[in-house]
Write a protein that holds these residues in place. Structure first.
Motif, short mmCIF file in Angstrom:
data_model
loop_
_atom_site.label_atom_id
_atom_site.label_comp_id
_atom_site.label_asym_id
_atom_site.label_seq_id
_atom_site.Cartn_x
_atom_site.Cartn_y
_atom_site.Cartn_z
N ASP A 214 0.85 -1.20 0.00
CA ASP A 214 0.00 0.00 0.00
C ASP A 214 0.88 1.25 0.00
OD1 ASP A 214 -1.94 1.93 0.30
OD2 ASP A 214 -2.97 0.93 1.98
N PRO A 215 1.48 1.59 -1.16
CA PRO A 215 2.39 2.75 -1.19
C PRO A 215 1.72 4.06 -0.79
CG PRO A 215 1.90 1.95 -3.39
CD PRO A 215 1.38 0.91 -2.46
N ALA A 216 0.43 4.19 -1.07
CA ALA A 216 -0.27 5.43 -0.72
C ALA A 216 -0.34 5.61 0.79
CB ALA A 216 -1.68 5.43 -1.32
N LEU A 217 -0.49 4.50 1.53
CA LEU A 217 -0.56 4.59 2.98
C LEU A 217 0.77 5.08 3.55
CD1 LEU A 217 -2.21 4.12 5.56
CD2 LEU A 217 -1.34 1.77 5.58
N VAL A 218 1.88 4.55 3.06
CA VAL A 218 3.19 4.99 3.54
C VAL A 218 3.43 6.44 3.18
CG1 VAL A 218 5.68 4.63 3.34
CG2 VAL A 218 4.15 2.66 3.56
N GLU A 219 2.99 6.85 2.01
CA GLU A 219 3.11 8.27 1.63
C GLU A 219 2.35 9.15 2.61
OE1 GLU A 219 1.96 8.83 -2.41
OE2 GLU A 219 3.51 7.50 -3.20
N ARG A 220 1.21 8.69 3.08
CA ARG A 220 0.45 9.46 4.08
C ARG A 220 1.23 9.52 5.39
NH1 ARG A 220 -5.65 7.64 4.68
NH2 ARG A 220 -5.92 9.74 5.50
N PHE A 221 1.84 8.40 5.79
CA PHE A 221 2.64 8.39 7.02
C PHE A 221 3.73 9.46 6.95
CE2 PHE A 221 1.99 3.50 7.69
CZ PHE A 221 0.66 3.73 8.00
N VAL A 222 4.41 9.51 5.81
CA VAL A 222 5.54 10.44 5.66
C VAL A 222 5.07 11.87 5.47
CG1 VAL A 222 7.56 10.99 4.21
CG2 VAL A 222 7.03 8.61 4.78
N SER A 223 3.85 12.04 4.97
CA SER A 223 3.36 13.39 4.65
C SER A 223 3.26 14.30 5.86
CB SER A 223 1.98 13.30 3.97
OG SER A 223 0.97 12.91 4.91
N ILE A 224 3.14 13.73 7.07
CA ILE A 224 3.01 14.58 8.27
C ILE A 224 4.37 14.95 8.85
CG2 ILE A 224 0.78 13.52 8.80
CD1 ILE A 224 2.17 12.17 11.21
N ILE A 225 5.45 14.47 8.25
CA ILE A 225 6.80 14.74 8.76
C ILE A 225 7.35 15.97 8.04
CG2 ILE A 225 9.14 13.83 9.06
CD1 ILE A 225 7.89 11.01 8.90
N PRO A 226 7.58 17.09 8.72
CA PRO A 226 8.06 18.30 8.05
C PRO A 226 9.34 18.10 7.24
CG PRO A 226 7.29 18.85 10.25
CD PRO A 226 7.27 17.35 10.14
N MET A 227 10.21 17.20 7.66
CA MET A 227 11.44 16.97 6.91
C MET A 227 11.20 16.21 5.61
SD MET A 227 14.45 16.29 9.69
CE MET A 227 14.91 17.58 10.86
N GLY A 228 10.00 15.66 5.46
CA GLY A 228 9.63 15.04 4.20
C GLY A 228 10.23 13.68 3.93
N ARG A 229 10.67 13.00 4.98
CA ARG A 229 11.25 11.67 4.81
C ARG A 229 11.06 10.87 6.08
NH1 ARG A 229 15.95 10.91 7.73
NH2 ARG A 229 17.12 12.76 8.39
N ALA A 230 11.20 9.55 5.94
CA ALA A 230 11.22 8.70 7.12
C ALA A 230 12.58 8.80 7.80
CB ALA A 230 10.96 7.25 6.70
N ALA A 231 12.62 8.45 9.08
CA ALA A 231 13.89 8.41 9.81
C ALA A 231 14.74 7.26 9.31
CB ALA A 231 13.63 8.24 11.31
N GLU A 232 16.04 7.40 9.46
CA GLU A 232 16.96 6.29 9.23
C GLU A 232 17.10 5.49 10.53
OE1 GLU A 232 18.16 5.46 6.35
OE2 GLU A 232 17.42 7.25 5.30
N MET A 233 17.29 4.20 10.41
CA MET A 233 17.43 3.36 11.60
C MET A 233 18.59 3.83 12.47
SD MET A 233 16.55 -0.50 10.27
CE MET A 233 17.73 -0.48 8.91
N ALA A 234 19.68 4.28 11.85
CA ALA A 234 20.85 4.73 12.61
C ALA A 234 20.52 5.96 13.45
CB ALA A 234 22.00 5.04 11.67
N GLU A 235 19.56 6.79 13.01
CA GLU A 235 19.19 7.97 13.79
C GLU A 235 18.45 7.57 15.07
OE1 GLU A 235 18.77 11.26 10.22
OE2 GLU A 235 17.16 9.79 10.44
N VAL A 236 17.67 6.51 15.00
CA VAL A 236 17.00 6.00 16.20
C VAL A 236 18.03 5.35 17.13
CG1 VAL A 236 15.23 4.43 17.07
CG2 VAL A 236 14.88 5.62 14.89
N ALA A 237 18.93 4.56 16.56
CA ALA A 237 19.95 3.87 17.36
C ALA A 237 20.85 4.85 18.09
CB ALA A 237 20.77 2.94 16.47
#
Length: 266
Positions: A214-237
């Protein structure tokens, strides 16, 4: 107390802040859990890795051992009390102590609420809340005896943003967020800190699987992030390694967002 003291903690910056420490990382077979394990290993920790996926866990352990770290593994369902107890006992048997517990095991069934079944609801709560409850209960007595411990829960920014199709998942993660503050106050005088690191969408194999369906769903998830991208795993770690360190001795009871600004608090 002198305002300049640090309760005996050596908080000066170290290239390997976890040298001599023992860390338990759950949900370590892939994704964020593996990335956290690799980061803690590079930062000097000895590791006990756990996951329900025995084959994936051994493959991940090999990657962590390649950093030079000492690693043991324990496969099983951590939503069961006996499995969590066995994991902590194996860690004590191998290393003699437990300094850091990273409660990363999880993985909800992401569905609109009315599409959930009793089975998927139970699975979501079991994976994301009972795993945390049992692992904390099994590890905290050892940390209390040591007068030192770092408990980190991997939460979810969606608890605060109200993300689509996340209501059941948020119920489980919200419970873990609530556990954070209660445990932090209860164990504050024991040299133990308890914090939640709450990412937004993270570029993991799991997110890629959702995107394939469901690519549209993931696009919606990312749409609320002002930086316009998902986090990288290394940033969480990176955040996990900080709050697990001696330098973070005065940080406890916090839900720390790693979210590119998707929720903001003044």
């Amino acid at each position: 107390m002198n305002a300049g003291t640090s309760s005996g903690q050596d908080w000066a910056f170290k290239a390997q802040p976890h040298a001599g420490r023992v860390a338990v990382v759950t949900g370590a077979a892939r994704g964020i859990g593996l990335e956290i394990a690799l980061r803690l290993a590079r930062d000097g920790a000895r590791l006990a890795l756990a996951d329900a996926d025995a084959a994936g866990l051994e493959a991940s352990a090999a990657k962590v051992r390649a950093t030079g770290a000492e690693v043991i593994t324990a496969a099983g369902d951590l939503s069961l009390e006996a499995t969590a107890e066995a994991l902590m006992q194996a860690t004590r048997d191998a290393f003699g102590r437990i300094d850091i517990l990273v409660n990363n095991a999880g993985g909800g069934v992401i569905l609109p609420f009315l599409e959930h079944t009793p089975q998927t609801l139970k699975q979501t709560i079991d994976r994301n809340l009972w795993t945390v409850l049992w692992c904390c209960r099994a590890a905290l007595p050892t940390m209390q005896k040591q007068r030192y411990g770092r408990v980190i829960i991997i939460g979810a920014d969606s608890v605060m943003s109200g993300l689509w199709a996340h209501a059941a998942y948020n119920a489980a993660k919200g419970g873990a967020h609530g556990l954070t503050t209660g445990l932090a106050r209860e164990f504050a005088r024991d040299g133990i800190t308890v914090n939640t690191v709450a990412p937004c969408a993270v570029r993991t194999p799991q997110l890629e699987e959702i995107a394939a369906k469901d690519p549209a769903l993931v696009e919606r998830f990312v749409s609320i992030i002002p930086m316009g991208r998902a986090a990288e795993m290394a940033e969480v770690a990176s955040m996990v390694s900080y709050v697990a360190s001696p330098e973070a001795a005065f940080v406890t009871g916090q839900v720390i967002s790693v979210n590119g600004g998707s929720t903001m608090r003044g």
